[in-house]
Write an enzyme that holds these catalytic residues in place. Structure first.
Site, PDB file in Angstrom:
ATOM      1  CB  THR A  49      28.328  15.610  85.298  1.00 43.84           C
ATOM      2  OG1 THR A  49      29.392  16.482  84.929  1.00 43.84           O
ATOM      3  CG2 THR A  49      27.292  15.579  84.176  1.00 43.84           C
ATOM      4  CG  HIS A  77      27.305  11.167  91.104  1.00 47.02           C
ATOM      5  ND1 HIS A  77      27.637  10.893  89.799  1.00 47.02           N
ATOM      6  CD2 HIS A  77      27.664  12.456  91.318  1.00 47.02           C
ATOM      7  CE1 HIS A  77      28.179  11.972  89.248  1.00 47.02           C
ATOM      8  NE2 HIS A  77      28.201  12.934  90.163  1.00 47.02           N
ATOM      9  CB  CYS A  78      24.168   8.373  87.033  1.00 51.99           C
ATOM     10  SG  CYS A  78      24.390   9.954  86.224  1.00 51.99           S
TER      11      CYS A  78
END
Length: 155
Positions: A85, A123-124
């Site tokens: 993010t 992407h987490c």
């Protein structure tokens, strides 16, 4: 590790904010034998103390570390493209400024063209479209859902 059979010798390209997730990568990548290529906009670099630790680790473990403002330079020959993010909790008031600063940092197939032929994407989550486009996010190279499942098992 699951996908490549090991971590040693892999090149990870982080493209995005110099946040806590990047700083975790920075403190561990060299110890695991991974090269790290980081692209952040000016003013959004990782903490200088963490950068110094990462530089020391790279020297000690014989890995390469690159810090740049150019996403394509970071992606060059990378096995793994990673972002997170751009607007973390508590930064909501900075959204407009951050979105402007991060223009050109979205991971796309154009970004991936300079990556290694066996590139993957991480992407987490949760992901915003400005961070990575749908074509990459839902591509066969995307391992985000396997990554999320692995996180679930560690919890």
């Amino acid at each position: 590790q699951e996908h490549y059979g090991g971590l040693k010798g892999l090149t990870v390209a982080w493209i995005g904010d110099g946040n806590n997730v990047l700083q975790s990568f920075m403190t561990s990548a060299a110890k695991l034998g991974m090269h790290l290529r980081i692209a952040t906009p000016r003013g959004f670099e990782p903490d200088l103390r963490i950068t110094k630790i990462s530089e020391q680790n790279s020297k000690e473990y014989g890995t390469k570390l690159l810090l740049t403002t150019d996403p394509l330079e970071a992606a060059d020959s990378a096995n793994v493209l990673v972002t997170d993010t751009w607007i973390s909790m508590g930064q909501e008031e900075e959204k407009k400024e951050r979105l402007k600063a991060f223009q050109g940092y979205q991971i796309t197939m154009q970004t991936a063209k300079s990556a290694a032929s066996n590139w993957t994407f991480l992407h987490c989550l949760p992901r915003k479209p400005e961070e990575v486009d749908d074509e990459v996010f839902y591509s066969p190279q995307s391992l985000v859902f396997q990554e999320a499942e692995n996180r679930k098992w560690t919890i």
